[in-house]
Design a protein around this motif. Structure first.
Motif, PDB file in Angstrom:
ATOM      1  N   LEU A  90       8.191   2.662  -6.452  1.00 46.54           N
ATOM      2  CA  LEU A  90       8.747   3.718  -5.614  1.00 46.54           C
ATOM      3  C   LEU A  90       7.798   4.018  -4.459  1.00 46.54           C
ATOM      4  O   LEU A  90       6.593   3.765  -4.559  1.00 46.54           O
ATOM      5  CB  LEU A  90       8.953   4.997  -6.428  1.00 46.54           C
ATOM      6  N   PRO A  91       8.324   4.588  -3.384  1.00 41.64           N
ATOM      7  CA  PRO A  91       7.433   5.010  -2.287  1.00 41.64           C
ATOM      8  C   PRO A  91       6.436   6.054  -2.787  1.00 41.64           C
ATOM      9  O   PRO A  91       6.761   6.883  -3.641  1.00 41.64           O
ATOM     10  CB  PRO A  91       8.389   5.631  -1.265  1.00 41.64           C
ATOM     11  N   LYS A  92       5.216   5.993  -2.269  1.00 38.79           N
ATOM     12  CA  LYS A  92       4.170   6.916  -2.725  1.00 38.79           C
ATOM     13  C   LYS A  92       4.548   8.374  -2.509  1.00 38.79           C
ATOM     14  O   LYS A  92       4.285   9.221  -3.360  1.00 38.79           O
ATOM     15  CB  LYS A  92       2.841   6.616  -2.027  1.00 38.79           C
ATOM     16  N   GLY A  93       5.180   8.681  -1.383  1.00 37.22           N
ATOM     17  CA  GLY A  93       5.574  10.065  -1.114  1.00 37.22           C
ATOM     18  C   GLY A  93       6.548  10.582  -2.153  1.00 37.22           C
ATOM     19  O   GLY A  93       6.421  11.704  -2.649  1.00 37.22           O
ATOM     20  N   LYS A  94       7.540   9.775  -2.504  1.00 34.76           N
ATOM     21  CA  LYS A  94       8.536  10.141  -3.512  1.00 34.76           C
ATOM     22  C   LYS A  94       7.859  10.310  -4.877  1.00 34.76           C
ATOM     23  O   LYS A  94       8.138  11.256  -5.617  1.00 34.76           O
ATOM     24  CB  LYS A  94       9.617   9.068  -3.580  1.00 34.76           C
ATOM     25  N   THR A  95       6.956   9.406  -5.201  1.00 40.32           N
ATOM     26  CA  THR A  95       6.233   9.463  -6.472  1.00 40.32           C
ATOM     27  C   THR A  95       5.395  10.737  -6.553  1.00 40.32           C
ATOM     28  O   THR A  95       5.410  11.443  -7.567  1.00 40.32           O
ATOM     29  CB  THR A  95       5.330   8.233  -6.638  1.00 40.32           C
ATOM     30  N   ARG A  96       4.682  11.048  -5.476  1.00 36.84           N
ATOM     31  CA  ARG A  96       3.848  12.245  -5.445  1.00 36.84           C
ATOM     32  C   ARG A  96       4.704  13.499  -5.631  1.00 36.84           C
ATOM     33  O   ARG A  96       4.347  14.408  -6.384  1.00 36.84           O
ATOM     34  CB  ARG A  96       3.091  12.304  -4.116  1.00 36.84           C
TER      35      ARG A  96
ATOM     36  N   LEU B  64       5.848  13.816  -9.282  1.00 40.74           N
ATOM     37  CA  LEU B  64       4.754  14.264 -10.142  1.00 40.74           C
ATOM     38  C   LEU B  64       4.454  15.748  -9.931  1.00 40.74           C
ATOM     39  O   LEU B  64       4.221  16.488 -10.895  1.00 40.74           O
ATOM     40  CB  LEU B  64       3.497  13.434  -9.883  1.00 40.74           C
ATOM     41  N   ARG B  65       4.482  16.202  -8.677  1.00 41.36           N
ATOM     42  CA  ARG B  65       4.236  17.609  -8.382  1.00 41.36           C
ATOM     43  C   ARG B  65       5.311  18.482  -9.028  1.00 41.36           C
ATOM     44  O   ARG B  65       5.015  19.490  -9.661  1.00 41.36           O
ATOM     45  CB  ARG B  65       4.216  17.843  -6.872  1.00 41.36           C
ATOM     46  N   GLN B  66       6.562  18.064  -8.914  1.00 32.45           N
ATOM     47  CA  GLN B  66       7.661  18.827  -9.490  1.00 32.45           C
ATOM     48  C   GLN B  66       7.573  18.865 -11.020  1.00 32.45           C
ATOM     49  O   GLN B  66       7.760  19.918 -11.634  1.00 32.45           O
ATOM     50  CB  GLN B  66       8.996  18.223  -9.066  1.00 32.45           C
ATOM     51  N   ASP B  67       7.254  17.722 -11.627  1.00 28.09           N
ATOM     52  CA  ASP B  67       7.085  17.686 -13.084  1.00 28.09           C
ATOM     53  C   ASP B  67       5.962  18.615 -13.531  1.00 28.09           C
ATOM     54  O   ASP B  67       6.090  19.325 -14.531  1.00 28.09           O
ATOM     55  CB  ASP B  67       6.794  16.268 -13.562  1.00 28.09           C
ATOM     56  N   GLN B  68       4.846  18.618 -12.782  1.00 27.36           N
ATOM     57  CA  GLN B  68       3.717  19.469 -13.146  1.00 27.36           C
ATOM     58  C   GLN B  68       4.090  20.939 -13.041  1.00 27.36           C
ATOM     59  O   GLN B  68       3.713  21.747 -13.898  1.00 27.36           O
ATOM     60  CB  GLN B  68       2.499  19.163 -12.263  1.00 27.36           C
ATOM     61  N   GLU B  69       4.847  21.316 -12.009  1.00 25.78           N
ATOM     62  CA  GLU B  69       5.283  22.702 -11.870  1.00 25.78           C
ATOM     63  C   GLU B  69       6.163  23.116 -13.049  1.00 25.78           C
ATOM     64  O   GLU B  69       6.012  24.212 -13.591  1.00 25.78           O
ATOM     65  CB  GLU B  69       6.049  22.896 -10.557  1.00 25.78           C
TER      66      GLU B  69
ATOM     67  N   ALA C 172       0.816  -1.216   0.000  1.00 25.99           N
ATOM     68  CA  ALA C 172       0.000   0.000   0.000  1.00 25.99           C
ATOM     69  C   ALA C 172       0.849   1.265   0.000  1.00 25.99           C
ATOM     70  O   ALA C 172       0.421   2.294  -0.493  1.00 25.99           O
ATOM     71  CB  ALA C 172      -0.929  -0.001   1.208  1.00 25.99           C
ATOM     72  N   GLU C 173       2.053   1.224   0.549  1.00 28.09           N
ATOM     73  CA  GLU C 173       2.887   2.426   0.628  1.00 28.09           C
ATOM     74  C   GLU C 173       3.779   2.602  -0.591  1.00 28.09           C
ATOM     75  O   GLU C 173       4.607   3.498  -0.636  1.00 28.09           O
ATOM     76  CB  GLU C 173       3.723   2.431   1.905  1.00 28.09           C
ATOM     77  N   LYS C 174       3.631   1.754  -1.604  1.00 24.41           N
ATOM     78  CA  LYS C 174       4.437   1.832  -2.830  1.00 24.41           C
ATOM     79  C   LYS C 174       3.532   2.108  -4.023  1.00 24.41           C
ATOM     80  O   LYS C 174       2.353   1.810  -4.018  1.00 24.41           O
ATOM     81  CB  LYS C 174       5.188   0.509  -3.066  1.00 24.41           C
ATOM     82  N   ALA C 175       4.134   2.689  -5.067  1.00 19.07           N
ATOM     83  CA  ALA C 175       3.404   2.977  -6.310  1.00 19.07           C
ATOM     84  C   ALA C 175       4.266   2.531  -7.485  1.00 19.07           C
ATOM     85  O   ALA C 175       5.487   2.643  -7.451  1.00 19.07           O
ATOM     86  CB  ALA C 175       3.092   4.454  -6.413  1.00 19.07           C
ATOM     87  N   MET C 176       3.618   2.026  -8.521  1.00 22.19           N
ATOM     88  CA  MET C 176       4.320   1.628  -9.741  1.00 22.19           C
ATOM     89  C   MET C 176       4.359   2.838 -10.680  1.00 22.19           C
ATOM     90  O   MET C 176       3.332   3.441 -10.967  1.00 22.19           O
ATOM     91  CB  MET C 176       3.606   0.468 -10.426  1.00 22.19           C
ATOM     92  N   VAL C 177       5.558   3.186 -11.143  1.00 22.78           N
ATOM     93  CA  VAL C 177       5.746   4.349 -12.007  1.00 22.78           C
ATOM     94  C   VAL C 177       6.399   3.870 -13.299  1.00 22.78           C
ATOM     95  O   VAL C 177       7.331   3.065 -13.271  1.00 22.78           O
ATOM     96  CB  VAL C 177       6.650   5.398 -11.320  1.00 22.78           C
ATOM     97  N   CYS C 178       5.902   4.373 -14.433  1.00 23.94           N
ATOM     98  CA  CYS C 178       6.442   3.988 -15.733  1.00 23.94           C
ATOM     99  C   CYS C 178       7.437   5.042 -16.201  1.00 23.94           C
ATOM    100  O   CYS C 178       7.106   6.222 -16.319  1.00 23.94           O
ATOM    101  CB  CYS C 178       5.314   3.845 -16.750  1.00 23.94           C
ATOM    102  N   PHE C 179       8.673   4.628 -16.458  1.00 26.43           N
ATOM    103  CA  PHE C 179       9.714   5.471 -17.036  1.00 26.43           C
ATOM    104  C   PHE C 179      10.090   4.866 -18.375  1.00 26.43           C
ATOM    105  O   PHE C 179      10.784   3.852 -18.423  1.00 26.43           O
ATOM    106  CB  PHE C 179      10.952   5.528 -16.128  1.00 26.43           C
ATOM    107  N   GLY C 180       9.613   5.478 -19.457  1.00 21.48           N
ATOM    108  CA  GLY C 180       9.876   4.923 -20.789  1.00 21.48           C
ATOM    109  C   GLY C 180       9.124   3.608 -20.953  1.00 21.48           C
ATOM    110  O   GLY C 180       7.909   3.565 -20.906  1.00 21.48           O
TER     111      GLY C 180
END
Length: 81
Positions: free
Chosen positions: A16-22, A25-30, A2-10
């Motif tokens: 990755l941990p959900k906090g790191k993923t979030r 994503l926030r930084q990319d959106q900015e 529950a504390e991990k998220a799957m992220v697609c790179f290429g």
């Protein structure tokens, strides 16, 4: 987990941990928002130069800025009552 998220790179998925993923994503959106705003400003200048070169008057209202999300929330609150 529950504390991990799957992220697609290429073409690769990384867990990755959900906090790191979030945060990523926030930084990319900015960064994307900044680039979009930069391109909008450049477009206005280019369109004005084009109209000037064609001998046409400058577009009226073309230099308007979009309302922010916060401004839209306030407008919606006022309209709702």
């Amino acid at each position: 987990p529950a504390e991990k998220a799957m992220v697609c790179f290429g073409n690769m998925f990384i867990e990755l941990p959900k906090g790191k993923t979030r945060e990523m994503l926030r930084q990319d959106q900015e960064e994307l928002d900044e680039e979009i705003n930069k391109l909008r400003k450049e477009l206005r200048v280019k369109v004005n130069r084009l109209y000037e070169a064609q001998g046409k008057p400058e577009l009226k209202g073309f230099n308007l800025n979009p309302m922010s999300a916060e401004e839209m929330k306030l407008i919606n609150r006022i309209l709702e009552g």
